[in-house]
Design a protein around this motif. Structure first.
Motif, short mmCIF file in Angstrom:
data_model
loop_
_atom_site.label_atom_id
_atom_site.label_comp_id
_atom_site.label_asym_id
_atom_site.label_seq_id
_atom_site.Cartn_x
_atom_site.Cartn_y
_atom_site.Cartn_z
N PRO A 1 0.82 -1.22 0.00
CA PRO A 1 0.00 0.00 0.00
C PRO A 1 0.85 1.27 0.00
O PRO A 1 0.58 2.21 -0.75
N MET A 2 1.90 1.28 0.85
CA MET A 2 2.76 2.46 0.89
C MET A 2 3.47 2.66 -0.43
O MET A 2 3.50 3.76 -0.98
N VAL A 3 4.03 1.57 -0.96
CA VAL A 3 4.79 1.66 -2.20
C VAL A 3 3.89 2.15 -3.34
O VAL A 3 4.25 3.08 -4.08
N VAL A 4 2.70 1.57 -3.44
CA VAL A 4 1.79 1.98 -4.51
C VAL A 4 1.42 3.45 -4.36
O VAL A 4 1.43 4.21 -5.34
N THR A 5 1.11 3.86 -3.14
CA THR A 5 0.77 5.27 -2.92
C THR A 5 1.91 6.18 -3.35
O THR A 5 1.71 7.17 -4.06
N PRO B 1 8.05 9.02 0.58
CA PRO B 1 6.71 9.27 1.12
C PRO B 1 6.31 10.73 0.92
O PRO B 1 7.19 11.60 0.81
N PRO B 2 5.01 11.01 0.89
CA PRO B 2 4.54 12.37 0.66
C PRO B 2 5.14 13.36 1.66
O PRO B 2 5.35 14.54 1.36
N ARG B 3 5.43 12.85 2.87
CA ARG B 3 5.99 13.69 3.92
C ARG B 3 7.28 14.40 3.47
O ARG B 3 7.65 15.44 4.00
N LEU B 4 7.99 13.78 2.52
CA LEU B 4 9.26 14.35 2.08
C LEU B 4 9.10 15.26 0.86
O LEU B 4 10.07 15.84 0.39
N LEU B 5 7.89 15.36 0.34
CA LEU B 5 7.68 16.24 -0.81
C LEU B 5 7.67 17.68 -0.32
O LEU B 5 7.44 17.94 0.86
#
Lengths: 666, 162
Positions: free
Chosen positions: A325-329, A340-344
């Protein structure tokens, strides 16, 4: 004619079989999650009780992007444009929003995804009934169910009547006092319900963990205590990630413990689940997931150095699946499975905790950019080259792609490893600052927050670990418990009992979670040191691992219940009357609770310490009373925090609003 | 003889009937209409019955808070002749300290009533409170989309008790 009847008969049989199958699957699924009926009742009870304090609204501003993501994901949109924002603080501001390739994203997508099915359900019901009444009806039926079951278990038929009366009053009261709950609020409500349900699950898993080691009675106390006598209750309907992560962490510890108790296929699956839950944590918060996985791996290898091939294959397979799930997201958002989005890039105010600095500082951002560059690079080669070389390159291009991917993954892993090392070193460094430890764990009061007190209008609303969870005061007795334990002989790491192996994992989780967040603490608006919530919850579970506490629960369950209930009811009334008379400011009221809680923690700590060293000096009843009182004052704070101190949004249940009007402290 | 089982069935029926009656699809009864939460048109007659100006002070926070607090006394406002959905607004300003805070109460019932309201005590930066006293303004208004009428206004000197 008869052919038709046969057909009918067959269809009927099939549908019977189908519904029978469905029943079986549901029962099996329920067993996997809740364990037994007691587990279901604990979940229901926790959800019903903590639901009373639920206010539909935004308590902390970082909830805005998450709620927006829930609304959008339920409509099938991952990438958001500014027109897609249903919720906004003021026009355009939402701390915790990220931007990539022209679109906006939230973070903690695991938490977002957990809320989406609940939103669908709410929307479906709201299609035919008023949303406010749907909630009230669900609550009423829940009470009816819970009381019916309790009546049977406790052999008190009158409880069923009580349940019926409460249910009718609740639903009719809801109809009389109903206020509007708009369709636009449903996404937020679903998000809050998801953490409320997670709080219930955390309680259930704590119950199952404690039951697995010490039987049902201790399990029930541990489970209910976790929900009501720790800050889990405080955060249940405030939809931050912490409660969800806590539930997953408990699932991991429980599965690990079972993996040491069970043999064969079930043992393998349990161990795999312990890892799998952390894969899901990574979907909520990648770095917490990472640190926890490393911790589990180390403890697992230390306590079980030799594993069969099948066991390793099952663990690897399930863990790999849980990361999907994380990888696909991540791939859908940025194309990089480990970004992860957190690093965008962050849009708007507010920093990001426990994540490397902004993407301009090498690391995540760079490798992300590198990924897209390499793609266009190989395209370029294909266009400019020619002849044999071109053909060769084209032949190799899938291989090259694989190579680029491997390089990308490697650089990400290197980056994560570097970051992890840095974080842990930082944590170790600051863990020697006595002043900081005092302010995080023992007493906070007024604290300069490096000038950030203005953020909360100079209200001192933050509590320490001990102030927010006085039952943890029990652990003051740990040195005494350890001495007793060492005296009785330890044995080697490889031959620890399942319970001890489980303890080792819990201690490691607590240590790592504390260490990585410590450099960022104390911080403003932590309220109950919320970054440490999973660690605090685990510490609260550790309380029932102390032998004399368990003995107290087993010897004096009635006294425990009576003192707890008494402290909650009388304590709350006393707080309302005394504080109401003193007419305090918000910070003063919170600090008054802090002092009372500290006192309860001290009494409990002393009682358990003396009781451990000299069991004959302290009767079980005293330990039970001290434990119950410490739990009771916490519950009191959790209730009053919602009823009076922290007002935002509107109560989900209007009857609570009507009652809360009479609670006047501030 | 009513058994407990029947009682429970009765409860379930009550819950279901309530859901159906209040359903927007069925449209028999819109329950939320009677309990508005936002201000609308309307008027009311209001007068301040009780307001302890002596209690308006600045002092030091208790229980280890160590910040300063502006203590804001509550007001009891007598309300009559409520029509529509007006609200009572209690506002206090202390310009030198940057304090401007309000507390509101929506009026929905039609009958005469006493409304008790007042903002929470306000935390202040201890480094900023340096004077002996400050000047504060308290107003009480009846407000709606139709009108905004001040029914009480007072200028107070707020003593600082360090």
């Amino acid at each position: 004619m008869s052919g038709e009847r046969v057909r009918e008969f067959v269809t009927d049989a099939r549908s019977h079989q189908l519904s029978g199958d469905l029943d079986r699957y549901l029962t099996a699924a329920g067993r996997v999650v809740f364990g037994d009926r007691t587990g279901v009742m604990i979940w229901l009870g926790v959800v019903l009780v903590l639901g009373l304090g639920w206010r539909v609204g935004f308590f902390i501003t970082d909830t805005y992007p998450i709620a927006n993501a829930v609304a959008n994901l339920a409509d099938g949109r991952l990438a958001m444009q500014s027109a897609d924002f249903q919720y906004s603080l003021t026009l355009g501001t939402q701390p915790g929003l990220h931007r990539y390739d022209g679109a906006y994203y939230a973070r903690n997508y695991g938490a977002v995804a957990a809320a989406v099915p609940i939103l669908w359900l709410l929307e479906a019901f709201s299609f035919v009934a008023a949303p406010r009444l749907v909630l009230a009806a669900a609550w009423s039926l829940g009470v009816l169910l819970l009381c019916g079951e309790l009546a049977r278990r406790l052999d008190q038929p009158a409880l069923r009547v009580v349940g019926g009366v409460v249910a009718v009053v609740a639903v009719l009261g809801a109809a009389v006092f109903a206020t509007e709950l708009g369709q636009s609020q449903l996404a937020l409500a679903a998000l809050q319900l998801s953490t409320l349900f997670a709080a219930g699950l955390a309680a259930v898993l704590c119950y199952r963990l404690a039951s697995a080691l010490h039987g049902r009675r201790v399990g029930v106390v541990a489970g209910i205590g976790l929900a009501l006598a720790t800050p889990i209750g405080f955060w249940a309907t405030i939809p931050k990630r912490h409660v969800l992560v806590t539930a997953l962490v408990f699932a991991s510890v429980y599965a690990f413990t079972r993996s040491r108790q069970l043999s064969g296929r079930r043992g393998d699956l349990s161990l795999a689940t312990a890892y799998g839950m952390l894969g899901l944590v990574a979907w909520v918060h990648a770095f917490e997931g990472f640190f926890l996985t490393v911790s589990l791996f180390v403890v697992d290898v230390l306590t079980e150095p030799r594993k069969g091939k099948r066991r390793m294959a099952v663990v690897a397979g399930v863990f790999g699946l849980s990361l999907l799930p994380m990888v696909v997201t991540n791939v859908l958002i940025s194309g990089n499975p480990l970004l992860p989005p957190r690093l965008l890039p962050n849009v708007g105010p507010g920093g990001v905790e426990l994540a490397p600095d902004g993407p301009s500082d090498a690391g995540g951002g760079d490798s992300g950019a590198g990924g897209s560059n390499s793609g266009s690079g190989s395209d370029g080669t294909g266009a400019s080259g020619g002849g044999v070389v071109d053909g060769f390159v084209q032949l190799l291009s899938p291989l090259l792609g694989l190579f680029t991917f491997a390089e990308l993954v490697f650089s990400e892993l290197l980056f994560i490893g570097n970051y992890a090392l840095e974080t842990v070193t930082d944590g170790l460094r600051v863990s020697q600052e006595a002043d900081r430890l005092w302010n995080v764990f023992v007493r906070r009061g007024y604290y300069e927050y490096s000038g950030r007190l203005a953020v909360n209008d100079f209200e001192v609303i933050d509590l320490t670990v001990l102030e927010s969870t006085p039952v943890v005061g029990t652990l003051v007795a740990l040195p005494a418990v350890l001495v007793v334990w060492l005296r009785d002989g330890v044995g080697s790491l490889g031959r620890l009992s399942p319970g001890r192996q489980s303890d080792l994992l819990v201690v490691t989780y607590v240590g790592v979670l504390t260490l990585v967040y410590l450099p960022r603490l104390p911080l403003f608006s932590q309220l109950t040191v919320r970054y440490l919530l999973p660690a605090i919850a685990l510490l609260a579970y550790c309380v029932v691992r102390v032998p004399i506490v368990r003995a107290a629960i087993d010897d004096a369950p009635r006294l425990l219940t009576t003192v707890y209930a008494g402290t909650v009811v009388l304590g709350t009334i006393l707080f309302v009357v005394v504080l109401g008379g003193l007419d305090p400011g918000l910070g003063e009221a919170v600090q008054a609770h802090a002092l009372v809680n500290l006192a309860a923690a001290t009494v409990l700590g002393l009682t358990v310490t003396v009781g451990t060293i000299a069991p004959s000096r302290i009767p079980s009843r005293v330990v039970a009373a001290a434990l119950a009182a410490a739990g009771g004052v916490t519950t009191s704070y959790v209730f009053l925090a919602s009823l009076e101190y922290f007002g935002y949004g509107q109560y989900a249940f209007d009857l609570v609003r009507v009652v809360a009007r009479y609670v006047w402290i501030l | 003889m009513v058994t407990v089982g029947r009682l429970e069935l009765g409860v379930i029926s009550v819950v279901l009937v309530t859901l159906i009656v209040t359903s927007p699809v069925v449209g028999i009864l819109d329950v939320t209409e009677r309990n508005p939460t936002t201000v609308g048109d309307g008027t009311a007659t209001a007068s301040v019955e009780q307001f302890d100006t002596d209690a308006l002070t600045i002092d030091r926070g208790r229980f280890g808070t160590r910040v300063m607090y502006l203590r804001i006394p509550e007001a009891t406002v007598a309300v009559t002749d409520v029509r529509g959905r007006p609200r009572i607004v209690y506002r206090i300003r202390v310009p030198e300290l940057g304090v401007d805070t309000t507390s509101t109460e929506l009026l929905t019932g039609a009958g005469a009533t006493n409304v008790r309201l007042g903002p929470r005590d306000r935390g202040l930066d201890p480094a900023v409170v340096s004077d002996e006293n400050y000047h504060g303004i308290v107003t009480v208004r009846v407000q709606s989309f139709e009108q905004d009428r001040t029914v009480y206004e007072t200028n107070e000197t707020i003593e600082v008790d360090k």
